[in-house]
Design a protein around this motif. Structure first.
Motif, PDB file in Angstrom:
ATOM      1  N   VAL A 141      55.087  76.538  42.093  1.00  0.00           N
ATOM      2  CA  VAL A 141      56.033  76.299  43.188  1.00  0.00           C
ATOM      3  C   VAL A 141      57.160  75.373  42.742  1.00  0.00           C
ATOM      4  N   ILE A 142      56.817  74.223  42.140  1.00  0.00           N
ATOM      5  CA  ILE A 142      57.861  73.250  41.804  1.00  0.00           C
ATOM      6  C   ILE A 142      58.733  73.722  40.646  1.00  0.00           C
ATOM      7  N   LEU A 143      58.132  74.340  39.623  1.00  0.00           N
ATOM      8  CA  LEU A 143      58.925  74.784  38.477  1.00  0.00           C
ATOM      9  C   LEU A 143      59.837  75.962  38.847  1.00  0.00           C
ATOM     10  N   LYS A 144      59.339  76.826  39.705  1.00  0.00           N
ATOM     11  CA  LYS A 144      60.165  77.948  40.175  1.00  0.00           C
ATOM     12  C   LYS A 144      61.341  77.431  41.008  1.00  0.00           C
ATOM     13  N   TYR A 145      61.061  76.448  41.854  1.00  0.00           N
ATOM     14  CA  TYR A 145      62.103  75.887  42.719  1.00  0.00           C
ATOM     15  C   TYR A 145      63.198  75.209  41.882  1.00  0.00           C
ATOM     16  N   TRP A 146      62.800  74.384  40.918  1.00  0.00           N
ATOM     17  CA  TRP A 146      63.783  73.708  40.065  1.00  0.00           C
ATOM     18  C   TRP A 146      64.595  74.719  39.258  1.00  0.00           C
ATOM     19  N   ASP A 147      63.921  75.750  38.794  1.00  0.00           N
ATOM     20  CA  ASP A 147      64.584  76.786  38.008  1.00  0.00           C
ATOM     21  C   ASP A 147      65.661  77.491  38.842  1.00  0.00           C
ATOM     22  N   ARG A 148      65.298  77.891  40.044  1.00  0.00           N
ATOM     23  CA  ARG A 148      66.217  78.652  40.890  1.00  0.00           C
ATOM     24  C   ARG A 148      67.349  77.795  41.457  1.00  0.00           C
ATOM     25  N   LYS A 149      67.005  76.600  41.940  1.00  0.00           N
ATOM     26  CA  LYS A 149      68.013  75.791  42.618  1.00  0.00           C
ATOM     27  C   LYS A 149      68.871  74.969  41.659  1.00  0.00           C
ATOM     28  N   PHE A 150      68.242  74.443  40.592  1.00  0.00           N
ATOM     29  CA  PHE A 150      68.975  73.517  39.718  1.00  0.00           C
ATOM     30  C   PHE A 150      69.220  74.057  38.304  1.00  0.00           C
ATOM     31  N   LYS A 151      68.662  75.251  38.033  1.00  0.00           N
ATOM     32  CA  LYS A 151      68.818  75.854  36.694  1.00  0.00           C
ATOM     33  C   LYS A 151      68.334  74.898  35.597  1.00  0.00           C
ATOM     34  N   ARG A 152      67.220  74.235  35.876  1.00  0.00           N
ATOM     35  CA  ARG A 152      66.622  73.347  34.880  1.00  0.00           C
ATOM     36  C   ARG A 152      65.112  73.320  35.077  1.00  0.00           C
ATOM     37  N   THR A 153      64.411  72.683  34.169  1.00  0.00           N
ATOM     38  CA  THR A 153      62.964  72.592  34.293  1.00  0.00           C
ATOM     39  C   THR A 153      62.504  71.158  34.068  1.00  0.00           C
ATOM     40  N   ALA A 154      61.200  70.950  34.103  1.00  0.00           N
ATOM     41  CA  ALA A 154      60.644  69.609  33.931  1.00  0.00           C
ATOM     42  C   ALA A 154      60.760  69.162  32.479  1.00  0.00           C
ATOM     43  N   ASP A 155      60.830  67.850  32.288  1.00  0.00           N
ATOM     44  CA  ASP A 155      60.809  67.278  30.938  1.00  0.00           C
ATOM     45  C   ASP A 155      59.378  66.997  30.498  1.00  0.00           C
ATOM     46  N   LEU A 156      58.481  66.923  31.468  1.00  0.00           N
ATOM     47  CA  LEU A 156      57.057  66.679  31.227  1.00  0.00           C
ATOM     48  C   LEU A 156      56.332  67.030  32.518  1.00  0.00           C
ATOM     49  N   VAL A 157      55.078  67.440  32.423  1.00  0.00           N
ATOM     50  CA  VAL A 157      54.283  67.735  33.619  1.00  0.00           C
ATOM     51  C   VAL A 157      52.970  66.965  33.531  1.00  0.00           C
ATOM     52  N   VAL A 158      52.614  66.303  34.615  1.00  0.00           N
ATOM     53  CA  VAL A 158      51.328  65.599  34.701  1.00  0.00           C
ATOM     54  C   VAL A 158      50.386  66.411  35.585  1.00  0.00           C
ATOM     55  N   ILE A 159      49.219  66.759  35.038  1.00  0.00           N
ATOM     56  CA  ILE A 159      48.188  67.439  35.834  1.00  0.00           C
ATOM     57  C   ILE A 159      47.187  66.374  36.269  1.00  0.00           C
ATOM     58  N   GLU A 160      47.128  66.122  37.560  1.00  0.00           N
ATOM     59  CA  GLU A 160      46.220  65.077  38.061  1.00  0.00           C
ATOM     60  C   GLU A 160      44.991  65.718  38.684  1.00  0.00           C
ATOM     61  N   GLY A 161      43.844  65.482  38.061  1.00  0.00           N
ATOM     62  CA  GLY A 161      42.592  66.117  38.471  1.00  0.00           C
ATOM     63  C   GLY A 161      41.864  65.412  39.597  1.00  0.00           C
ATOM     64  N   PRO A 162      40.727  65.968  40.019  1.00  0.00           N
ATOM     65  CA  PRO A 162      39.985  65.463  41.172  1.00  0.00           C
ATOM     66  C   PRO A 162      39.277  64.131  40.964  1.00  0.00           C
ATOM     67  N   LEU A 163      39.219  63.616  39.729  1.00  0.00           N
ATOM     68  CA  LEU A 163      38.554  62.341  39.482  1.00  0.00           C
ATOM     69  C   LEU A 163      39.519  61.162  39.487  1.00  0.00           C
ATOM     70  N   ALA A 164      40.767  61.420  39.856  1.00  0.00           N
ATOM     71  CA  ALA A 164      41.796  60.373  39.863  1.00  0.00           C
ATOM     72  C   ALA A 164      41.549  59.362  40.984  1.00  0.00           C
ATOM     73  N   GLY A 165      42.292  58.270  40.926  1.00  0.00           N
ATOM     74  CA  GLY A 165      42.178  57.245  41.964  1.00  0.00           C
ATOM     75  C   GLY A 165      43.307  57.339  42.962  1.00  0.00           C
ATOM     76  N   GLY A 166      43.195  56.556  44.035  1.00  0.00           N
ATOM     77  CA  GLY A 166      44.241  56.554  45.050  1.00  0.00           C
ATOM     78  C   GLY A 166      44.312  57.870  45.789  1.00  0.00           C
ATOM     79  N   HIS A 167      45.492  58.191  46.326  1.00  0.00           N
ATOM     80  CA  HIS A 167      45.672  59.450  47.045  1.00  0.00           C
ATOM     81  C   HIS A 167      45.494  60.631  46.099  1.00  0.00           C
TER      82      HIS A 167
END
Length: 352
Positions: A141-167
């Protein structure tokens, strides 16, 4: 040993220190991590809570503190990589992003919602941008949106799994579905999605995995999935350089495995925290009186919440643990002593 390249800078270790609010990861911790060869991250969530006018001028206090904390980090690590974690859920999200860019952030990592407008807010700057995603769906969703609207992509992606802290970026039911093995499959799917956009933009987009990474064994297991690096947060809480009060750090050291639980934040999102007297009161349905609204989260209704998350987090970081919210990762119970950032980094990687 892998290195982590972010823009023109390269971190000696494939390590990002996770951003922890309120006041847990500020300039001191982020600067120390950057100095030791990782990527130091400051959390902008109610970052100005120590400013004298925080209660009366919360917005201004926070924006002022963004610059101050970056300055502290830069003094510790003039040439290291220092950035900000800025939650999409913040009411003043856009202003925080602009202030971080002005302060000279190398990277902005953004989650707690999809950072749809982040490219527009950082346009024209050298600040790199990284969305936090938890599933293949959110990555698409986010990469497609940035690609279509801003003609750019992420410089890095963080995958946050279910064992993380906080929200957490999962519904309560998903936390039961995603076993460690099952989630590795999800990580592979996210990597494939990111790779497809890297090919389109003829660039390598580093993928970093977060959540439940506490020791070298965890790092090695994570890197086996094919990611470029790891994000570690909980382990850095019990360091001398962490910006939280010593009693906050001791809450981790004293916690047993059964003391860590999934709780519900005032805005309905699941989160992981130490089940201390404060959270036990909340679990029983007690309404905790709170201060006048500091305007932190966009979707919070002060008249209906069981407790104020700003009050809870500030009390905790100041050391009033009995009456505060102590967010933590799933493996916080493993903490047994206060270490230095240098010791943590060396224990996570085979330092030659």
């Amino acid at each position: 040993m892998k290195q982590l390249k972010i823009g023109e800078k390269t971190a000696r270790f494939p390590l990002i220190q996770g951003g922890m609010g309120v006041g847990v990861s500020l300039g001191r911790l982020a600067g120390a991590v950057a100095r030791e060869g990782g990527v130091g991250i400051i959390s902008s969530a109610q970052i100005g809570y120590r400013e004298p006018d925080f209660d009366k001028n919360t917005k201004e206090a926070n924006l002022r503190a963004i610059g101050k904390e970056m300055e502290k980090a830069r003094k510790l690590s003039p040439d290291g990589i220092v950035g900000f974690n800025i939650m999409v859920a913040l009411r003043e999200y856009a202003q925080h992003v602009k202030a971080a860019v002005k302060a000279g952030a190398d990277i902005i990592i953004s989650g707690a919602g999809l950072p749809t407008e982040l490219p527009a807010l950082t346009k024209g700057s050298s600040t790199k941008i990284a969305p936090i995603v938890s599933t293949e769906k959110s990555a698409k969703v986010i990469l497609k949106y940035w690609d279509r609207k801003f003609k750019r992509t992420a410089d890095l992606v963080v995958i946050e799994g279910p064992l993380a802290g906080g929200h957490l970026g999962f519904h309560k039911e998903e936390l039961d579905i995603y076993t460690p093995e099952k989630y590795k499959e999800e990580i592979q799917r996210v990597i494939e999605t990111v790779r497809s956009y890297g090919e389109k933009y003829k660039a390598h987009i580093p993928v970093v995995v977060a959540g439940g990474i506490y020791d070298r064994e965890d790092v090695n297991e994570a890197l086996k999935t094919g990611v470029d690096g790891v994000q570690v947060a909980t382990r850095f809480v019990t360091t001398e350089e962490c910006d939280a009060d010593i009693r906050y750090k001791e809450a981790y050291i004293q916690a047993e495995k059964e003391d860590i639980a999934i709780v519900k934040s005032p805005v309905g999102m699941p989160g992981r925290a130490v089940l201390n007297p404060f959270m036990k009161r909340v679990a029983k349905g007690e309404q905790i009186p709170h201060s006048p609204c500091h305007g932190c989260l966009a979707k919070c209704s002060p008249a209906t919440i069981p407790y104020c998350i700003t009050d809870g987090l500030i009390e905790a970081v100041k050391g009033n643990i009995e009456n505060g919210l102590v967010f933590c990762g799933a493996k916080a119970w493993k903490a047994r002593r206060i270490e230095t950032v240098k010791e943590v980094v060396e224990s996570l990687f085979a330092v030659v």
